[in-house]
Design a protein around this motif. Sequence first.
Motif, mmCIF file in Angstrom:
data_model
loop_
_atom_site.group_PDB
_atom_site.id
_atom_site.type_symbol
_atom_site.label_atom_id
_atom_site.label_comp_id
_atom_site.label_asym_id
_atom_site.label_seq_id
_atom_site.Cartn_x
_atom_site.Cartn_y
_atom_site.Cartn_z
ATOM 1 N N HIS A 86 13.315 12.000 -1.144
ATOM 2 C CA HIS A 86 12.027 12.399 -1.709
ATOM 3 C C HIS A 86 11.272 11.136 -2.112
ATOM 4 C CE1 HIS A 86 9.018 14.911 -3.560
ATOM 5 N NE2 HIS A 86 9.110 14.210 -4.671
ATOM 6 N N ILE A 87 10.039 11.025 -1.641
ATOM 7 C CA ILE A 87 9.205 9.849 -1.914
ATOM 8 C C ILE A 87 8.036 10.280 -2.790
ATOM 9 C CG2 ILE A 87 7.826 7.983 -0.916
ATOM 10 C CD1 ILE A 87 9.361 8.408 1.720
ATOM 11 N N THR A 88 7.946 9.689 -3.961
ATOM 12 C CA THR A 88 6.821 9.943 -4.861
ATOM 13 C C THR A 88 5.906 8.724 -4.844
ATOM 14 O OG1 THR A 88 8.209 11.322 -6.295
ATOM 15 C CG2 THR A 88 6.123 10.534 -7.203
ATOM 16 N N ILE A 89 4.640 8.945 -4.535
ATOM 17 C CA ILE A 89 3.670 7.853 -4.462
ATOM 18 C C ILE A 89 2.693 7.980 -5.625
ATOM 19 C CG2 ILE A 89 1.920 6.701 -3.057
ATOM 20 C CD1 ILE A 89 3.208 7.975 -0.591
ATOM 21 N N ASP A 90 2.799 7.064 -6.575
ATOM 22 C CA ASP A 90 1.842 6.994 -7.683
ATOM 23 C C ASP A 90 0.684 6.136 -7.177
ATOM 24 O OD1 ASP A 90 0.531 7.012 -10.078
ATOM 25 O OD2 ASP A 90 1.912 5.641 -11.088
ATOM 26 N N LYS A 91 -0.391 6.800 -6.763
ATOM 27 C CA LYS A 91 -1.449 6.159 -5.987
ATOM 28 C C LYS A 91 -2.505 5.510 -6.878
ATOM 29 C CE LYS A 91 -2.771 5.420 -1.751
ATOM 30 N NZ LYS A 91 -1.968 4.469 -0.989
ATOM 31 N N HIS A 92 -2.717 4.212 -6.674
ATOM 32 C CA HIS A 92 -3.780 3.476 -7.373
ATOM 33 C C HIS A 92 -4.698 2.763 -6.390
ATOM 34 C CE1 HIS A 92 -2.043 4.109 -11.386
ATOM 35 N NE2 HIS A 92 -0.871 3.946 -10.796
ATOM 36 N N ILE A 93 -4.170 2.388 -5.220
ATOM 37 C CA ILE A 93 -4.996 1.757 -4.190
ATOM 38 C C ILE A 93 -5.842 2.838 -3.525
ATOM 39 C CG2 ILE A 93 -4.982 0.395 -2.069
ATOM 40 C CD1 ILE A 93 -2.117 -0.483 -2.794
ATOM 41 N N PRO A 94 -7.162 2.653 -3.437
ATOM 42 C CA PRO A 94 -7.990 3.675 -2.784
ATOM 43 C C PRO A 94 -7.596 3.868 -1.322
ATOM 44 C CG PRO A 94 -9.268 1.678 -3.236
ATOM 45 C CD PRO A 94 -7.970 1.524 -3.948
ATOM 46 N N VAL A 95 -7.782 5.095 -0.850
ATOM 47 C CA VAL A 95 -7.373 5.470 0.503
ATOM 48 C C VAL A 95 -8.445 5.053 1.510
ATOM 49 C CG1 VAL A 95 -6.760 7.436 1.980
ATOM 50 C CG2 VAL A 95 -6.033 7.392 -0.413
ATOM 51 N N SER A 96 -8.016 4.625 2.692
ATOM 52 C CA SER A 96 -8.929 4.238 3.780
ATOM 53 C C SER A 96 -9.977 3.243 3.290
ATOM 54 C CB SER A 96 -9.609 5.482 4.361
ATOM 55 O OG SER A 96 -8.655 6.378 4.871
ATOM 56 N N ALA A 97 -9.481 2.172 2.689
ATOM 57 C CA ALA A 97 -10.374 1.235 2.012
ATOM 58 C C ALA A 97 -10.365 -0.168 2.598
ATOM 59 C CB ALA A 97 -10.007 1.164 0.526
ATOM 60 N N GLY A 98 -9.485 -0.436 3.581
ATOM 61 C CA GLY A 98 -9.364 -1.790 4.097
ATOM 62 C C GLY A 98 -8.478 -2.668 3.245
ATOM 63 N N LEU A 99 -7.618 -2.019 2.400
ATOM 64 C CA LEU A 99 -6.752 -2.749 1.475
ATOM 65 C C LEU A 99 -5.270 -2.567 1.789
ATOM 66 C CD1 LEU A 99 -8.664 -1.833 -1.828
ATOM 67 C CD2 LEU A 99 -8.841 -3.960 -0.509
ATOM 68 N N ALA A 100 -4.963 -1.930 2.918
ATOM 69 C CA ALA A 100 -3.583 -1.737 3.403
ATOM 70 C C ALA A 100 -2.733 -0.907 2.457
ATOM 71 C CB ALA A 100 -2.912 -3.086 3.687
ATOM 72 N N GLY A 101 -3.329 0.079 1.803
ATOM 73 C CA GLY A 101 -2.576 0.914 0.871
ATOM 74 C C GLY A 101 -1.427 1.643 1.547
ATOM 75 N N GLY A 102 -1.701 2.298 2.672
ATOM 76 C CA GLY A 102 -0.654 3.016 3.395
ATOM 77 C C GLY A 102 0.412 2.088 3.937
ATOM 78 N N SER A 103 -0.007 0.936 4.445
ATOM 79 C CA SER A 103 0.943 -0.046 4.979
ATOM 80 C C SER A 103 1.832 -0.606 3.876
ATOM 81 C CB SER A 103 0.194 -1.187 5.667
ATOM 82 O OG SER A 103 -0.507 -0.723 6.802
ATOM 83 N N SER A 104 1.254 -0.834 2.697
ATOM 84 C CA SER A 104 2.043 -1.353 1.582
ATOM 85 C C SER A 104 3.042 -0.308 1.097
ATOM 86 C CB SER A 104 1.121 -1.785 0.439
ATOM 87 O OG SER A 104 1.838 -2.522 -0.528
ATOM 88 N N ASP A 105 2.645 0.968 1.106
ATOM 89 C CA ASP A 105 3.581 2.041 0.753
ATOM 90 C C ASP A 105 4.756 2.067 1.724
ATOM 91 O OD1 ASP A 105 1.787 2.700 -1.227
ATOM 92 O OD2 ASP A 105 1.028 4.510 -0.238
ATOM 93 N N ALA A 106 4.467 1.886 3.013
ATOM 94 C CA ALA A 106 5.523 1.857 4.030
ATOM 95 C C ALA A 106 6.451 0.672 3.805
ATOM 96 C CB ALA A 106 4.912 1.794 5.427
#
Length: 286
Positions: A86-106
């Motif tokens: 189970h992966i819980t993501i406490d999201k602070h980086i805005p989504v689809s923002a050019g800041l690699a939020g999804g890549s950093s989560d991976a």
Amino acid sequence: MKYSVKAPAKINLSLDVCHKREDGYHEVEMVMTTIDLADRIELSTHERDEITIESSGGYVPSDSRNLAYQAADLLKKTFNRSEGLHITIDKHIPVSAGLAGGSSDAAATLKGLNYMWDLGLSLDELAELGSQIGSDVAFCVYGGTAIATGRGEKIQRISSPPPCWVVLAKPSIGVSTADVYRNLNLDQIEHPNIDQMVDAIESKDYEAICASLGNVLESVTLNEYPEVRHIKKQMERLGADGVLMSGSGPTVFGLAVHETRAQRIYNGLRGFCNEVYMVRMLGESE
């Protein structure tokens, strides 16, 4: 068993596109660095042989489209792991923002599972696996500051920039990275001087770093999305030492040495932009 990992965002201090490759990707050369705006990934095992995702942020997929899911799935299949996760993501980086939020989560998921499952993989091995998921994942595995080439997966780590404040503003629009690259005219862009940026970073020359900022994708995004151009002009008007769009946008960041100036930029942007952040540049691997 539970394990928590920090997943910091990145900004592009320099982004150049060299040419389009035969495989359809573009050959890029970028200088990227991490900032103190981060998601928090919590990993916990459970008995069912499945991967589940829970996120505090909206617009984050909870299925196989999620890059953290893909990272966990890749490790499970590569190393024949049968336990569920189970992966819980406490999201602070805005989504689809050019800041690699999804890549950093991976990347955080790869590093966390490497520890939890005692896989014994090096950062180089994790980065190679991460490059199968997305172009920015390899950089996010290393963190810190680096030159990225190829489609972004070839990483050469360099020294960290001098410390400063970073103010980021993301307008409430989405930008398609694929469309930005598709509309990029390689014959008419002004290429940033990557070597000059690297020299400025290595010599800790803050003024030279600000003078060397460059992103060829601005030639597309700023023309097609006037909101992004407006934010950049406002940051310059408010006195940022250097201003640049990160990635394909739409987030724009401004650099400031002094906290008082950074605070003034932050306050000035809050009047017309909902997602504004004031953080420190990390620059070094954690």
